[in-house]
Design a protein around this motif. Structure first.
Motif, PDB file in Angstrom:
ATOM      1  N   GLU A 217       0.827  -1.206   0.000  1.00 30.75           N
ATOM      2  CA  GLU A 217       0.000   0.000   0.000  1.00 30.75           C
ATOM      3  C   GLU A 217       0.859   1.253   0.000  1.00 30.75           C
ATOM      4  O   GLU A 217       0.581   2.219  -0.732  1.00 30.75           O
ATOM      5  CB  GLU A 217      -0.919   0.000   1.223  1.00 30.75           C
TER       6      GLU A 217
ATOM      7  N   HIS B  63       2.366   1.705  -3.463  1.00 28.33           N
ATOM      8  CA  HIS B  63       1.338   2.191  -4.387  1.00 28.33           C
ATOM      9  C   HIS B  63       1.076   3.682  -4.193  1.00 28.33           C
ATOM     10  O   HIS B  63       0.998   4.454  -5.159  1.00 28.33           O
ATOM     11  CB  HIS B  63       0.054   1.386  -4.172  1.00 28.33           C
TER      12      HIS B  63
ATOM     13  N   ALA C 202       1.466   3.581 -10.979  1.00 26.79           N
ATOM     14  CA  ALA C 202       1.304   2.941  -9.668  1.00 26.79           C
ATOM     15  C   ALA C 202       0.388   1.729  -9.785  1.00 26.79           C
ATOM     16  O   ALA C 202       0.679   0.659  -9.228  1.00 26.79           O
ATOM     17  CB  ALA C 202       0.744   3.948  -8.659  1.00 26.79           C
ATOM     18  N   ASN C 203      -0.711   1.884 -10.504  1.00 27.88           N
ATOM     19  CA  ASN C 203      -1.636   0.761 -10.701  1.00 27.88           C
ATOM     20  C   ASN C 203      -0.970  -0.393 -11.435  1.00 27.88           C
ATOM     21  O   ASN C 203      -1.144  -1.560 -11.074  1.00 27.88           O
ATOM     22  CB  ASN C 203      -2.870   1.223 -11.476  1.00 27.88           C
TER      23      ASN C 203
ATOM     24  N   ILE D 194       1.598  -2.382  -9.175  1.00 25.44           N
ATOM     25  CA  ILE D 194       0.948  -3.324  -8.266  1.00 25.44           C
ATOM     26  C   ILE D 194       0.341  -4.494  -9.036  1.00 25.44           C
ATOM     27  O   ILE D 194       0.393  -5.644  -8.591  1.00 25.44           O
ATOM     28  CB  ILE D 194      -0.130  -2.595  -7.431  1.00 25.44           C
TER      29      ILE D 194
ATOM     30  N   ARG E 295      -7.094   0.403  -6.537  1.00 26.20           N
ATOM     31  CA  ARG E 295      -6.402   1.137  -7.593  1.00 26.20           C
ATOM     32  C   ARG E 295      -6.874   2.582  -7.670  1.00 26.20           C
ATOM     33  O   ARG E 295      -8.007   2.901  -7.307  1.00 26.20           O
ATOM     34  CB  ARG E 295      -6.624   0.464  -8.943  1.00 26.20           C
TER      35      ARG E 295
END
Length: 316
Positions: free
Chosen positions: A80, A83, A94-95, A98, A125
């Motif tokens: 987390e 992200h 970032a999405n 992950i 997301r």
């Protein structure tokens, strides 16, 4: 360090009979996220002929804070935090980071590298909106002017080929001389993300660009720093180009979108545009370039309005 991928025990639990001899024995270390990413790229991404360069770049650049952390020590809080930190500068990246790490962990479970709950699963997301940025006529003129006066031949040739063919960045940069059929004016790309080769018809403009390049390697765009390899990254050169052309918020993929949009605006059949963009379904073409069809809708309405108003004036 080589890790054993057994069927029963984690790779970092080594049976005494499999341990190295005392003379060669070193302190055993649990696999880290770096080892997982290496395995994911080598055993899955490259084998599957996916967009390996883009995925590798995203993972190696953005997963750095966790790279040397043992897999068993990575928590959902770590995922987390990663992200959120990446999202402060690039939410979509970032999405994707992950997303790829979650997939890598799932593969690691199959390979007996990872155990327990996937820490990259369940991360909410950031919202994403479909990008519809295209070059305006004025921006296109400024881009051409800067390109024609650029000393960076690799960048100039790449951008022109990207605009003229609509082919994705990685495919252009990995073009090989053996894939270009000059007599037939064709270029065969290697397998794309749909698992298929793509035949690109080449006009004289595209051929002139390709054939004018020095043939010093198997690659049409050979790297100057990585012997025997093609150019991989042109981000800094691209930033300099758009800055000189005074064009904001334009990425390389927008060149491809600009070509498709211009074709649709020129009333080219949407099936031809689909084939040119090598979209698997027509829905993809319509969804990605829907903003262009909206412009066509407006022009069609205005055409009818002009006819109506013209008829009204004649009647009066």
């Amino acid at each position: 360090m080589n890790y054993q991928f057994g069927n029963k025990a984690p790779s970092f639990f080594v049976l005494p009979s499999l341990q190295p001899t005392p003379a060669a024995q070193t302190k055993w270390q649990e696999p880290t996220l770096q080892h997982l990413i290496d395995a994911y790229l080598d055993r899955h991404i490259k084998k599957g002929k996916k967009a390996e360069k883009d995925i590798e770049e995203i993972l190696r650049k953005n997963a750095r804070p966790l790279m040397h952390k043992p897999l068993s020590a990575i928590t959902s809080d770590d995922a987390e935090t990663l992200h959120q930190d990446i999202g402060r500068r690039a939410k979509i990246i970032a999405n994707r980071t992950i997303q790829y790490l979650r997939a890598a962990w799932n593969k690691g479970v199959i390979w007996n590298m990872c155990y327990g709950r996937n820490p990259f699963a369940g991360i909410t997301r950031f919202p994403e909106r479909a990008r519809n940025r295209i070059l305006s006529a004025d921006e296109m003129n400024r881009l051409f002017f800067v390109l024609d006066n650029s000393r960076n031949r690799d960048l100039r040739d790449f951008v022109y080929l990207a605009l003229f063919t609509g082919v994705r960045k990685a495919k252009i940069l990995s073009m090989r001389w053996q894939d270009v059929n000059v007599p037939e004016h064709k270029w065969r790309t290697q397998e794309n993300k749909n698992g298929e080769d793509q035949i690109i018809p080449l006009g004289m403009r595209e051929l002139d660009i390709i054939l004018s390049r020095p043939r010093i390697s198997q690659w049409v765009f050979p790297s100057k720093v990585r012997r025997g390899a093609p150019i991989i990254c042109i981000k800094e050169a691209w930033k300099g180009l758009t800055r000189k052309a005074k064009i904001d918020d334009l990425n390389i993929h927008d060149l491809r979108r600009s070509l498709a949009s211009a074709m649709l605006e020129a009333n080219v059949n949407v099936k031809i545009v689909q084939s040119a963009m090598h979209h698997k379904t027509l829905d993809t073409t319509l969804r990605v370039y829907g903003h262009t069809s909206k412009k066509a809708e407006l022009e069609a309405r205005q055409l009818v309005q002009d006819q109506w108003l013209g008829q009204d004036k004649k009647a009066s």
